[in-house]
Design a protein around this motif. Structure first.
Motif, PDB file in Angstrom:
ATOM      1  N   MET A  18     -27.533 -25.476  13.645  1.00 29.14           N
ATOM      2  CA  MET A  18     -27.918 -26.637  12.853  1.00 29.14           C
ATOM      3  C   MET A  18     -28.883 -26.216  11.754  1.00 29.14           C
ATOM      4  O   MET A  18     -29.867 -25.542  12.019  1.00 29.14           O
ATOM      5  CB  MET A  18     -28.587 -27.698  13.741  1.00 29.14           C
ATOM      6  CG  MET A  18     -29.072 -28.928  12.987  1.00 29.14           C
ATOM      7  SD  MET A  18     -29.735 -30.211  14.082  1.00 29.14           S
ATOM      8  CE  MET A  18     -31.190 -29.401  14.756  1.00 29.14           C
ATOM      9  N   ALA A  19     -28.604 -26.620  10.530  1.00 34.17           N
ATOM     10  CA  ALA A  19     -29.499 -26.358   9.406  1.00 34.17           C
ATOM     11  C   ALA A  19     -30.412 -27.552   9.192  1.00 34.17           C
ATOM     12  O   ALA A  19     -30.043 -28.691   9.500  1.00 34.17           O
ATOM     13  CB  ALA A  19     -28.694 -26.089   8.137  1.00 34.17           C
ATOM     14  N   ILE A  20     -31.612 -27.300   8.666  1.00 32.70           N
ATOM     15  CA  ILE A  20     -32.572 -28.369   8.391  1.00 32.70           C
ATOM     16  C   ILE A  20     -32.975 -28.316   6.931  1.00 32.70           C
ATOM     17  O   ILE A  20     -33.260 -27.246   6.393  1.00 32.70           O
ATOM     18  CB  ILE A  20     -33.844 -28.218   9.252  1.00 32.70           C
ATOM     19  CG1 ILE A  20     -33.531 -28.417  10.720  1.00 32.70           C
ATOM     20  CG2 ILE A  20     -34.914 -29.211   8.822  1.00 32.70           C
ATOM     21  CD1 ILE A  20     -34.728 -28.205  11.620  1.00 32.70           C
ATOM     22  N   LYS A  70     -21.966 -26.107   5.147  1.00 29.63           N
ATOM     23  CA  LYS A  70     -21.259 -25.064   5.889  1.00 29.63           C
ATOM     24  C   LYS A  70     -20.024 -24.599   5.123  1.00 29.63           C
ATOM     25  O   LYS A  70     -18.955 -24.390   5.701  1.00 29.63           O
ATOM     26  CB  LYS A  70     -20.866 -25.570   7.283  1.00 29.63           C
ATOM     27  CG  LYS A  70     -22.030 -26.046   8.132  1.00 29.63           C
ATOM     28  CD  LYS A  70     -22.931 -24.902   8.519  1.00 29.63           C
ATOM     29  CE  LYS A  70     -24.042 -25.358   9.449  1.00 29.63           C
ATOM     30  NZ  LYS A  70     -24.938 -24.275   9.842  1.00 29.63           N
ATOM     31  N   GLY A  71     -20.168 -24.462   3.799  1.00 27.33           N
ATOM     32  CA  GLY A  71     -19.085 -23.960   2.971  1.00 27.33           C
ATOM     33  C   GLY A  71     -18.043 -24.986   2.572  1.00 27.33           C
ATOM     34  O   GLY A  71     -17.083 -24.661   1.868  1.00 27.33           O
ATOM     35  N   PRO A  79     -26.079 -32.907  14.924  1.00 29.33           N
ATOM     36  CA  PRO A  79     -25.568 -32.747  13.558  1.00 29.33           C
ATOM     37  C   PRO A  79     -25.529 -31.292  13.111  1.00 29.33           C
ATOM     38  O   PRO A  79     -26.242 -30.436  13.648  1.00 29.33           O
ATOM     39  CB  PRO A  79     -26.595 -33.529  12.726  1.00 29.33           C
ATOM     40  CG  PRO A  79     -27.860 -33.415  13.507  1.00 29.33           C
ATOM     41  CD  PRO A  79     -27.438 -33.460  14.958  1.00 29.33           C
ATOM     42  N   LYS A  80     -24.699 -31.031  12.096  1.00 32.55           N
ATOM     43  CA  LYS A  80     -24.667 -29.705  11.474  1.00 32.55           C
ATOM     44  C   LYS A  80     -25.858 -29.516  10.550  1.00 32.55           C
ATOM     45  O   LYS A  80     -26.353 -28.413  10.363  1.00 32.55           O
ATOM     46  CB  LYS A  80     -23.363 -29.515  10.688  1.00 32.55           C
ATOM     47  CG  LYS A  80     -22.141 -29.337  11.555  1.00 32.55           C
ATOM     48  CD  LYS A  80     -22.198 -28.022  12.298  1.00 32.55           C
ATOM     49  CE  LYS A  80     -20.931 -27.783  13.115  1.00 32.55           C
ATOM     50  NZ  LYS A  80     -21.046 -26.556  13.936  1.00 32.55           N
ATOM     51  N   VAL A  81     -26.307 -30.620   9.922  1.00 32.61           N
ATOM     52  CA  VAL A  81     -27.471 -30.572   9.031  1.00 32.61           C
ATOM     53  C   VAL A  81     -28.395 -31.721   9.388  1.00 32.61           C
ATOM     54  O   VAL A  81     -27.944 -32.862   9.563  1.00 32.61           O
ATOM     55  CB  VAL A  81     -27.059 -30.683   7.544  1.00 32.61           C
ATOM     56  CG1 VAL A  81     -28.288 -30.646   6.643  1.00 32.61           C
ATOM     57  CG2 VAL A  81     -26.094 -29.565   7.168  1.00 32.61           C
ATOM     58  N   LEU A  82     -29.681 -31.429   9.499  1.00 37.52           N
ATOM     59  CA  LEU A  82     -30.695 -32.439   9.782  1.00 37.52           C
ATOM     60  C   LEU A  82     -31.573 -32.589   8.547  1.00 37.52           C
ATOM     61  O   LEU A  82     -32.204 -31.630   8.103  1.00 37.52           O
ATOM     62  CB  LEU A  82     -31.534 -32.017  10.986  1.00 37.52           C
ATOM     63  CG  LEU A  82     -32.619 -32.971  11.464  1.00 37.52           C
ATOM     64  CD1 LEU A  82     -32.004 -34.301  11.907  1.00 37.52           C
ATOM     65  CD2 LEU A  82     -33.418 -32.348  12.603  1.00 37.52           C
ATOM     66  N   LEU A  83     -31.584 -33.793   7.954  1.00 29.51           N
ATOM     67  CA  LEU A  83     -32.407 -34.095   6.791  1.00 29.51           C
ATOM     68  C   LEU A  83     -33.649 -34.835   7.251  1.00 29.51           C
ATOM     69  O   LEU A  83     -33.551 -35.904   7.858  1.00 29.51           O
ATOM     70  CB  LEU A  83     -31.630 -34.960   5.786  1.00 29.51           C
ATOM     71  CG  LEU A  83     -30.283 -34.421   5.302  1.00 29.51           C
ATOM     72  CD1 LEU A  83     -29.619 -35.431   4.361  1.00 29.51           C
ATOM     73  CD2 LEU A  83     -30.441 -33.081   4.622  1.00 29.51           C
ATOM     74  N   LEU A  84     -34.816 -34.266   6.973  1.00 26.82           N
ATOM     75  CA  LEU A  84     -36.084 -34.844   7.422  1.00 26.82           C
ATOM     76  C   LEU A  84     -36.994 -35.054   6.218  1.00 26.82           C
ATOM     77  O   LEU A  84     -37.387 -34.104   5.547  1.00 26.82           O
ATOM     78  CB  LEU A  84     -36.769 -33.903   8.420  1.00 26.82           C
ATOM     79  CG  LEU A  84     -36.006 -33.584   9.704  1.00 26.82           C
ATOM     80  CD1 LEU A  84     -36.689 -32.462  10.467  1.00 26.82           C
ATOM     81  CD2 LEU A  84     -35.890 -34.819  10.575  1.00 26.82           C
TER      82      LEU A  84
END
Length: 199
Positions: free
Chosen positions: A152-154, A30-31, A119-124
């Motif tokens: 939320m980014a993935i 997010k920058g 979360p702001k980012v979800l790592l899958l």
């Protein structure tokens, strides 16, 4: 993100998660540059191929673990655990233990645990391994809704095309540590996209 085994997909996720130092460049969420930010301060949800569940904790305790140091009240924690288990199609199993679940259900549990912190980012990393196809599609729809509602980014490593198509807006194909294809899905129809990302 797709590619043959050993091409670097999981290795790409690890620096984002804070589990591996990048050799060069910057990682931004997010920058915000996070190269030196510890994992617990990156506001990530992580689901790797090994579920990393606590066998001595109940399913509810496993899901709630991410809230432990976030000053969430007991009542709110209980509600969020119940909601997360409902989202991944595991209602009413909070008092059981991970060993009482199938492999696919354990993966669903790992996804619930990753989502509960919002979360702001979800790592899958291949999160659909061992999960029944109808459940895969349901989880995909839920995660997509959460993305659209909660900013939320993935980052998704996935071999199951339908799940990736449901969630993805940018597709990357890797081979031998290099990116062969990286393109937004806008304007690509399903068949064209499938031909581009099939490995």
């Amino acid at each position: 993100m797709r590619g043959p085994s050993g091409c670097g997909k999981t290795t790409t996720l690890r620096p984002v998660a804070g589990l591996l130092d990048p050799t060069e460049g910057e990682i931004q969420i997010k920058g915000r540059r996070v190269n030196d930010v510890p994992i617990h301060k990156r506001n990530l949800g992580i689901v790797f191929q090994n579920y990393a569940l606590f066998p001595h904790k109940t399913i509810a305790e496993n899901v709630a673990f991410g809230l432990k140091y976030r000053h969430v009240s007991k009542d709110d924690t209980k509600k969020r655990v119940s909601d997360a288990l409902d989202l991944v199609q595991l209602p009413g199993v909070g008092e059981r233990y991970p060993k009482q679940l199938s492999g696919g259900q354990q993966q669903q549990l790992a996804i619930a645990r990753a989502l509960i912190t919002r979360p702001k980012v979800l790592l899958l990393d291949e999160p659909t391994e061992g999960i029944q196809p109808n459940i895969i599609q349901q989880i995909g729809r839920v995660i997509r809704i959460l993305c659209d509602q909660g900013d939320m980014a993935i980052v998704l490593v996935e071999q199951f095309f339908d799940f990736a198509f449901e969630l993805g807006d940018t597709f990357t194909v890797m081979k031998r540590g290099a990116v062969l294809f990286n393109q937004r899905a806008d304007g690509l129809d399903r068949d064209t996209l499938y031909q581009q990302v099939i490995v």
